[in-house]
Design a protein around this motif. Sequence first.
Motif, PDB file in Angstrom:
ATOM      1  N   ALA A 160       0.745  -1.246   0.020  1.00 29.38           N
ATOM      2  CA  ALA A 160      -0.030   0.004  -0.194  1.00 29.38           C
ATOM      3  C   ALA A 160       0.748   1.264   0.082  1.00 29.38           C
ATOM      4  O   ALA A 160       0.650   2.239  -0.732  1.00 29.38           O
ATOM      5  CB  ALA A 160      -0.725  -0.186   1.125  1.00 29.38           C
TER       6      ALA A 160
ATOM      7  N   GLU B 292       2.390   2.104  -3.266  1.00 29.91           N
ATOM      8  CA  GLU B 292       1.218   2.603  -4.192  1.00 29.91           C
ATOM      9  C   GLU B 292       1.158   4.185  -3.900  1.00 29.91           C
ATOM     10  O   GLU B 292       1.005   4.823  -4.907  1.00 29.91           O
ATOM     11  CB  GLU B 292      -0.029   2.026  -4.138  1.00 29.91           C
ATOM     12  N   MET B 293       1.330   4.271  -2.500  1.00 33.92           N
ATOM     13  CA  MET B 293       1.232   5.864  -2.324  1.00 33.92           C
ATOM     14  C   MET B 293       2.397   6.564  -2.866  1.00 33.92           C
ATOM     15  O   MET B 293       2.427   7.765  -3.508  1.00 33.92           O
ATOM     16  CB  MET B 293       1.371   5.943  -0.828  1.00 33.92           C
TER      17      MET B 293
ATOM     18  N   SER C 132       4.184   5.638  -5.497  1.00 36.36           N
ATOM     19  CA  SER C 132       4.201   5.618  -7.002  1.00 36.36           C
ATOM     20  C   SER C 132       2.955   6.810  -7.285  1.00 36.36           C
ATOM     21  O   SER C 132       3.046   7.252  -8.331  1.00 36.36           O
ATOM     22  CB  SER C 132       3.997   4.501  -7.626  1.00 36.36           C
ATOM     23  N   SER C 133       2.096   6.793  -6.402  1.00 33.75           N
ATOM     24  CA  SER C 133       1.102   7.931  -6.908  1.00 33.75           C
ATOM     25  C   SER C 133       1.746   9.266  -6.761  1.00 33.75           C
ATOM     26  O   SER C 133       1.221  10.231  -7.686  1.00 33.75           O
ATOM     27  CB  SER C 133       0.083   7.879  -5.793  1.00 33.75           C
ATOM     28  N   LEU C 134       2.354   9.508  -5.591  1.00 30.96           N
ATOM     29  CA  LEU C 134       3.007  10.948  -5.251  1.00 30.96           C
ATOM     30  C   LEU C 134       4.210  11.407  -6.195  1.00 30.96           C
ATOM     31  O   LEU C 134       4.152  12.526  -6.502  1.00 30.96           O
ATOM     32  CB  LEU C 134       3.137  10.954  -3.813  1.00 30.96           C
TER      33      LEU C 134
END
Lengths: 270, 744
Positions: free
Chosen positions: A261, A264-265, A267-269
């Motif tokens: 998780a 994912e954060m 790679s999102s940011l």
Amino acid sequence: MSGQQLRIDEYRIETEPYYLATGDELAVAEAAYADGSPLLLKGPTGCGKTRFMEYLAWYLKRPLVTVSCHDDLSTSDLVGRYLIRSGEAVWTDGPLTMAVRAGAICYLDEVVEARKDTTVVIHPLADDRRQLPIEKRGELLTAPNEFMLAVSYNPGYQSVLKDLKASTRQRFVALSFDYPEADMEAEIVCTEAGVDASLAKSLVKLAGMTRGLKDSGLPEGASTRLLIQTGKLIGRGISVKTACRAAISEALTDDKELLAAMDEMISSLF
Amino acid sequence: MELEVLKERFFEIVAPSIPNEWDVEEALGPLASDEAEYVDDIFSQIPAIWPVSHSLCFAYLHAAGPALCCLDTDELSLWVHSLLDRYETGGLRAAQHFMENVEQQFACYRRGEGGLRLVDVRGRLQPYVNGLAGRELTLITADMPSTDGESLFLPGEIGVFSEQDSNFLLYKLMASFQWACLDGGTFEAPAHLPLKKKQAHPLDCFFSEFDSPANARCLFHFFETARILQYLREELPGLMRQAAPLLDQLMQDEADSSSLLSRLQDGLLHNHWLDEGTSVVDDTARQLVATVVESAKDNSGSLDAVRELMPLVDVHENFENTKPLVFQGKLRLQEMRNLGLRAKMDKELRMMQSAHLPPVLQQTPKEQQPANGGQQQGQDAAMIIDIETALEQLPPFMHSQMNLESALPEEKNSQTTEPGQSATTENTVNANEGSGGQVFAKEGQGGRGGEPEHFEPIVYDEWDFRRKGFRKNWCVVREKEVTPVKNTFMEKTLTQYRGHIRRLRHQFERLQTSERFVRRQREGSDIDFDAVVESMSDMQAGRHGSDRLFIRLAREQRDIAVYFLVDMSNSTAGWVGQSIKEALVLICEAMEVLNDRYGIYGFSGMRRLRCEVFPVKRMDERYSQTVRERISAIGPREYTRMAPAIRHMTSLFSTVEAKVRLLIVLSDGKPEDYDDYKGDYAIEDTRHALLEAKAQGIHPFCITIDRQAHEYMDHMYGEVNYIFIDKIKQLPARMSEIYRSLTS
């Protein structure tokens, strides 16, 4: 005694440590110092408690003696003990005694980790008596005005075993610390790690997200200290994602799903 | 194979139950023509299915033959495993649906084809969403992505792309987008339309001002989507960069230029706009999109855009025919509204309950009413504030009463319990007691307004050894209060065992933290003079003197947490229960001199949906008068479904930090329940629950008085982890002894 003097000088902080005040903590601490009241700092790990003490010591021009408390810390570890040197018993001051004698600031970090019977030894020091009895030498030290006692603990651990006794905590002027507001935190990361402002802002955002994982099994999110470490790694040429993973997610948990998780954060940011 | 032979074998397998012959014939008919080896495989699964559901078993027999066309025989047990899971989550219909399409429902997943399912990514996505939102936003399966402010609804499966990574990215985009709608203020009430009670969502009120509210709504959603995408680009640049190729692929083929909305969607995603000057509406819309994306900070920009664009839209346009973008989903304004109201009402209710004295509360708003007079609008808000401040407005003696409530529940019970109720009446009420107790609890809740979370049911899996898998969410465990009872039991026990208790306390005291001086250490708080003298004389004699010259005070701290789990099944009626209670009293009295943390829970229940756990003493509770009275109140209830109780204890232990965590079960017999929870099934389930506990670092130990214990206890607890007590009268004395030897 000159040996003592030499030793205490090592604890002096010569250059101004970086500290960004988030409230009126400095004013409160200064007033407490003037009144001779001890200080209790509470807050999550890596939010700047120790840095604040360093700054305060620098500001007040006092040496800072820091003791990291652990559950095997005994009274004589703090006060001092006799040692045998070439067939003679020689008294050696513990850090607390040393600080009292020299009028330094004694900072007991993570004081709840120490055994309860050990913490009791600071009681007479922490109230208006400001005295430290050294039983083994039959000596009663009275602290000079310059001496200050400060302790810190992290209330987030929430364990019945690891709580301060009411009789201990009621002697202190308490300052509550938390992670700074996003803008300030970004400024701190920016200054301390030497990264650019937008990266610092994203790192702070990431920290905010990890702090939201409390209910998902992460008791404490990324601290400001971790962000600074990450920033420094990035400054050394490590790629942002690798640095975040190494210094933040892997440092925070071993849980596979939480790691995923957090990936994912990241790679999102970035 | 002959039908008769099959029938005979089937009856053998399902014995002792005797199903209808024609049902069996019908189910086995299709199998009669199959090869013998297939039939063996198919039959081998019957023992796992039959006890779960007979109709499911017949359905399985029908479907198994065709299923084997696309399944390997060794995949069959896996398939049955999934089948049972489906049955237990969705019932017979879901199971039948599952069986109808073996290829699509099962085989392609086995091969790693097919879409990505929410259940498979939840572990990763849920914490991600929680992290984004900074609070729990539960992911729930739904047709379309949407949010109601408390949950995110996402499709159960995404198979848009052939690569699973892209499908996951789409999940992530959907979730992030829905979060961004919440965070970016899509659902905020516009400034000129305040949120009012008993009215639709303010945005819906806004839409209703137009000739076609539905169109306005769709347009608003579109403009918000444009804005939120921009918001995401700023907030989560990494995600949007990754998702850009995905967005490009989306809707590429189904672009339909006849509808304005779909032209706009195409423009937004792929930057394909109609040439300037072709259509006034399109040009205006394009400019509006650009304005919203560039400058809007909240949803008012979109509202303005809708206001400007709506008069230009052709009356024949129906935007609802245009599919929303796949991540966009739908707006759930009404749910959001309801949720807001519900949260408010919950809060009001909680305040009412916690204030404990409804009459006072009812008066407070009334007193306030005249002051608020005609101000209709302020009324709602004022009322809520009243309730919140009501607590402070109560007289101080009531404050203390409320604080004491948890410490002195007997007081509140004296208000709700009939005066004559005693342990004896409790003991005599048996089968009816359960439902009666529930009703009582419900009645009591409003009045005492205790902590409602204690009554929240918790769901646990159950181990089915026949299929070597869990029955998911099978048992419902509720914690139920034990009504403290005042009677002479406590006094009698204390007098009867007076000497014994004194001896026990003495023995237990010696267990307490032992401090001892360790001599001849390299480091320590004091000098060991014997060692110094020795060392110096050694040196005088020219030998090497030891450097171990100190004494250290070694403290061996006990760090033990223990739960006693007491069987409260019907079979403990009479002197067995009496002895168990006495044993509890003795152990409690003795434990008081120790610093070990301990809790006592009873368990009983009937069927999987009503497993009950009775907190007699919680881990952090003091051994108070109330606890004593609760021990007096322990009485026989229903059945012994042991595993859910053990699982509950395991979950309670997860919050307890201790070096040694001990679970001591006091039981009088095998685990057993009213339904078919008995025999091997019950023993295997209990054994598994104990294994789970062990995996959590808990040491289970059982004290039993069942004479047949040796037959199954070895298997359940392991040879050394239980003790059989022959003479029940010895139990009180032995139990403390056992505890002492276990923990020292």
